[in-house]
Design an enzyme around this catalytic site. Structure first.
Site, PDB file in Angstrom:
ATOM      1  N   SER A  47       1.125  -1.365  -0.165  1.00  0.00           N
ATOM      2  CA  SER A  47      -0.304  -0.159  -0.094  1.00  0.00           C
ATOM      3  C   SER A  47       0.869   1.202  -0.060  1.00  0.00           C
ATOM      4  CB  SER A  47      -0.916   0.746   1.399  1.00  0.00           C
ATOM      5  OG  SER A  47      -0.281  -0.426   2.954  1.00  0.00           O
TER       6      SER A  47
ATOM      7  N   ASN B  19      -2.077  -3.118  12.919  1.00  0.00           N
ATOM      8  CA  ASN B  19      -3.297  -3.366  12.446  1.00  0.00           C
ATOM      9  C   ASN B  19      -3.998  -2.021  14.095  1.00  0.00           C
ATOM     10  OD1 ASN B  19      -3.046  -5.605  11.115  1.00  0.00           O
ATOM     11  ND2 ASN B  19      -4.290  -6.492  12.600  1.00  0.00           N
TER      12      ASN B  19
ATOM     13  N   THR C  45     -39.903  26.876  -9.500  1.00  0.00           N
ATOM     14  CA  THR C  45     -39.614  25.554  -8.683  1.00  0.00           C
ATOM     15  C   THR C  45     -40.269  24.857 -10.117  1.00  0.00           C
ATOM     16  OG1 THR C  45     -42.178  25.787  -8.426  1.00  0.00           O
ATOM     17  CG2 THR C  45     -40.930  26.403  -5.843  1.00  0.00           C
ATOM     18  N   HIS C  46     -39.561  23.600  -9.560  1.00  0.00           N
ATOM     19  CA  HIS C  46     -39.657  23.173 -11.042  1.00  0.00           C
ATOM     20  C   HIS C  46     -38.953  23.889 -12.403  1.00  0.00           C
ATOM     21  CE1 HIS C  46     -43.168  20.614  -8.971  1.00  0.00           C
ATOM     22  NE2 HIS C  46     -43.255  21.999  -8.544  1.00  0.00           N
TER      23      HIS C  46
ATOM     24  N   SER D 234     -13.396  27.436 -26.107  1.00  0.00           N
ATOM     25  CA  SER D 234     -13.252  26.356 -27.224  1.00  0.00           C
ATOM     26  C   SER D 234     -12.349  27.059 -27.915  1.00  0.00           C
ATOM     27  CB  SER D 234     -14.884  26.786 -27.435  1.00  0.00           C
ATOM     28  OG  SER D 234     -14.814  25.520 -29.129  1.00  0.00           O
TER      29      SER D 234
ATOM     30  N   LYS E 231     -17.330  31.105 -27.561  1.00  0.00           N
ATOM     31  CA  LYS E 231     -17.943  30.173 -26.296  1.00  0.00           C
ATOM     32  C   LYS E 231     -16.571  30.740 -24.937  1.00  0.00           C
ATOM     33  CE  LYS E 231     -19.841  27.094 -25.484  1.00  0.00           C
ATOM     34  NZ  LYS E 231     -19.627  25.650 -25.688  1.00  0.00           N
TER      35      LYS E 231
ATOM     36  N   ASN F 167     -16.793  29.394 -20.900  1.00  0.00           N
ATOM     37  CA  ASN F 167     -17.607  28.037 -20.370  1.00  0.00           C
ATOM     38  C   ASN F 167     -17.548  28.052 -18.955  1.00  0.00           C
ATOM     39  OD1 ASN F 167     -18.723  26.742 -23.000  1.00  0.00           O
ATOM     40  ND2 ASN F 167     -16.302  26.060 -23.669  1.00  0.00           N
TER      41      ASN F 167
ATOM     42  N   GLU G  39     -18.624  22.759 -14.228  1.00  0.00           N
ATOM     43  CA  GLU G  39     -18.944  21.168 -14.999  1.00  0.00           C
ATOM     44  C   GLU G  39     -18.123  20.740 -13.399  1.00  0.00           C
ATOM     45  OE1 GLU G  39     -19.182  21.469 -18.425  1.00  0.00           O
ATOM     46  OE2 GLU G  39     -19.271  24.354 -18.477  1.00  0.00           O
TER      47      GLU G  39
ATOM     48  N   TYR H 250      -9.344  -7.356  11.932  1.00  0.00           N
ATOM     49  CA  TYR H 250      -8.763  -7.277  11.020  1.00  0.00           C
ATOM     50  C   TYR H 250      -8.781  -8.217  10.241  1.00  0.00           C
ATOM     51  CZ  TYR H 250      -5.156  -4.926   7.177  1.00  0.00           C
ATOM     52  OH  TYR H 250      -4.664  -4.452   6.084  1.00  0.00           O
TER      53      TYR H 250
ATOM     54  N   GLN I  91      -7.210  -2.289   3.797  1.00  0.00           N
ATOM     55  CA  GLN I  91      -6.667  -1.325   3.339  1.00  0.00           C
ATOM     56  C   GLN I  91      -6.951  -0.845   2.241  1.00  0.00           C
ATOM     57  OE1 GLN I  91      -1.816  -3.000   2.649  1.00  0.00           O
ATOM     58  NE2 GLN I  91      -2.380  -2.734   0.899  1.00  0.00           N
TER      59      GLN I  91
ATOM     60  N   LYS J   3      -7.779   3.731   2.357  1.00  0.00           N
ATOM     61  CA  LYS J   3      -6.972   4.580   2.519  1.00  0.00           C
ATOM     62  C   LYS J   3      -7.382   5.419   0.876  1.00  0.00           C
ATOM     63  CE  LYS J   3      -3.834   2.528   4.339  1.00  0.00           C
ATOM     64  NZ  LYS J   3      -4.830   1.525   4.996  1.00  0.00           N
TER      65      LYS J   3
END
Ligand code: ARG
Length: 457
Positions: free
Chosen positions: A21, A108, A153-154, A275, A281, A283, A288, A315, A320, A323
């Site tokens: 690990s 452990n 709303t909606h 773009s 553009k 963006n 996003e 354990y 492991q 993490k």
């Protein structure tokens, strides 16, 4: 290899890579060293190892940390994990004293300790970042107490609110996020060392001394649970999932607000992208990505829950895997908040466009109905009369404010000149003066409460 003696052969090298690990747990080197120092001091205090030996161990562990930090010691990627590497390096440097460090300890409980220490720091850092985000949102809200916009709303224009009120909804979410993280911090703040492999130890340890040295508030109360509990990590990722969901909703709104369809805000050039083909553009990539990365954190939550669900006590090596889920979650939320803060700070609020949007869509229709109610008409009848008015206005391509008093009175003779004031957007917002409402004085009051509580905390 740690398990010399029982084995006649070296581990197969591909199997070693699979098993190890160190690729991801080496980032806990500081916690590992700090934990070992405390353990070693306690062993000496209890007379389990010599005082001189303990001092040697402590001094050399400090040197190892320095050497890692000034790049004179490279973490060997062939070691199984960070615990093995540091213990191995210590023994290489100071010989037999180093070999005594692992008395009355197992990897452990060692790994359980390291993750808890690591997470405690991260939780603090994330809370700090969330507070910065809060201040940013509050500052923007203060600048927009009177910026009228449509509430939805909606995704349909519904009633008038202000941009401040809208932003402050996110502030409430983040306040709960901080509270949740603080609770998880308390459950992470429990010291597991002394659980050893699973069954504690026959040595006379002073677990509370280690707890105090490491700044924990409690010690674990069952050795099996001490090494096999990852609830705190699951809680952490679950809390961060909720945070990401909040950031994602905000991001989605910012994406919408940046579109030509809304144009409620404009992002600063430094926090938008262009773009490669479309010259016009601009963006909102950052938002996003935050929205997209939310899915990845949910994945970590599902991952850790599923990894844990069938594990018998205590354990198991499956654990492991915890993490990578934890670290990725933490890295992701930190980078998202850090990137959002300056973007929100510099965004340009197009107040006039918000106001124009609020004028269309009959968002003052409820206020028109309420006006009739105040003239003694039952709400249901007022609702119907206003609906008829709205239909009439749509047919004639007008807004409610553009209808003449004659047109109003055709629907109900209760209408008089006062209707124009009643449906004025400013009035509509001002009159929503209930606790929690968008009236500027209410929002301002709440802002002051929050600011004060942030200082007091
Ligand atoms: N690298 C291991 C982990 O991250 C450390 C504990 C290993 N314990 C063991 N008995 N194999 O979980």
């Amino acid at each position: 290899m740690l398990w010399e003696g029982r084995f006649k052969k070296e581990i197969d090298s591909k199997t070693n890579d699979f098993n190890s690990s160190i690729r991801f747990d080496s980032r806990m080197y500081k916690e590992d060293i700090k934990g070992s120092i405390a353990h070693s001091k306690m062993l000496a205090k209890q007379g389990i190892i010599d005082k001189e030996e303990s001092k040697k161990i402590v001094d050399e562990l400090n040197k190892i940390q320095e050497d890692i930090e000034n790049n004179t010691l490279e973490i060997n990627k062939d070691a199984e994990d960070i615990h093995t590497f540091i213990e191995g390096e210590l023994t290489k440097r100071i010989g037999s004293a180093g070999k005594r460090l692992h008395t009355a300890r197992s990897r452990n409980d060692q790994v359980a300790l390291d993750i808890r220490m690591y997470l405690k720091n991260d939780i603090k850092e994330i809370i700090k970042l969330l507070k910065e985000l809060l201040s940013t949102l509050i500052k923007k809200a203060e600048e927009n107490l009177n910026t009228v916009m449509p509430g939805y709303t909606h995704m349909q224009r519904a009633q008038p609110i202000t941009f401040a009120h809208h932003l402050m909804a996110y502030v409430e979410m983040i306040l709960r996020d901080i509270e949740r993280l603080q609770q998880t911090y308390n459950r992470t703040n429990v010291m597991p060392l002394g659980s050893c492999a699973l069954a504690g130890t026959t040595y006379n340890l002073d677990r509370n001394y280690v707890k105090d040295l490491l700044g924990f508030s409690e010690i674990t109360k069952n050795s099996l649970d001490g090494v096999s509990d990852r609830d705190f990590a699951i809680e952490f990722i679950s809390n961060i999932s909720i945070i990401m969901m909040h950031l994602s909703r905000l991001s989605e709104e910012i994406v919408l607000w940046c579109s030509w369809e809304f144009k409620f805000i404009e992002l600063d050039d430094a926090f938008s992208t262009g773009s490669s083909i479309m010259p016009q553009k601009k963006n909102p990539d950052i938002t996003e990505l935050v929205r997209g990365k939310t899915g990845r954190v949910y994945g970590n939550l599902m991952g850790i829950l599923t990894m844990m669900k069938g594990l018998p006590l205590a354990y198991n090596k499956d654990m492991q895997e915890d993490k990578e889920f934890i670290f990725d979650t933490s890295d992701t939320v930190k980078i998202c908040i850090t990137t959002l803060i300056p973007m929100i700070n510099t965004m340009n609020v197009l107040k006039e466009n918000m106001r124009k949007a609020a004028l269309k869509g009959f968002i003052n229709a409820t206020d028109c109905a309420d006006y009739l109610v105040r003239k003694g008409i039952p709400f249901r009848d007022a609702y119907k009369a206003t609906g008829t008015l709205v239909a009439y206005a749509i047919d004639n391509d007008k807004t409610l404010d553009e209808l003449s008093l004659d047109e109003y009175r055709k629907i109900s003779d209760k209408f008089d000149e006062g209707i124009y004031k009643a449906i004025d957007l400013k009035t509509c917002v001002m009159k929503r003066n209930v606790i929690g409402g968008p009236a500027p004085n209410q929002v301002e009051k709440r802002i002051n409460e929050i600011k004060k509580s942030l200082v007091d905390r």
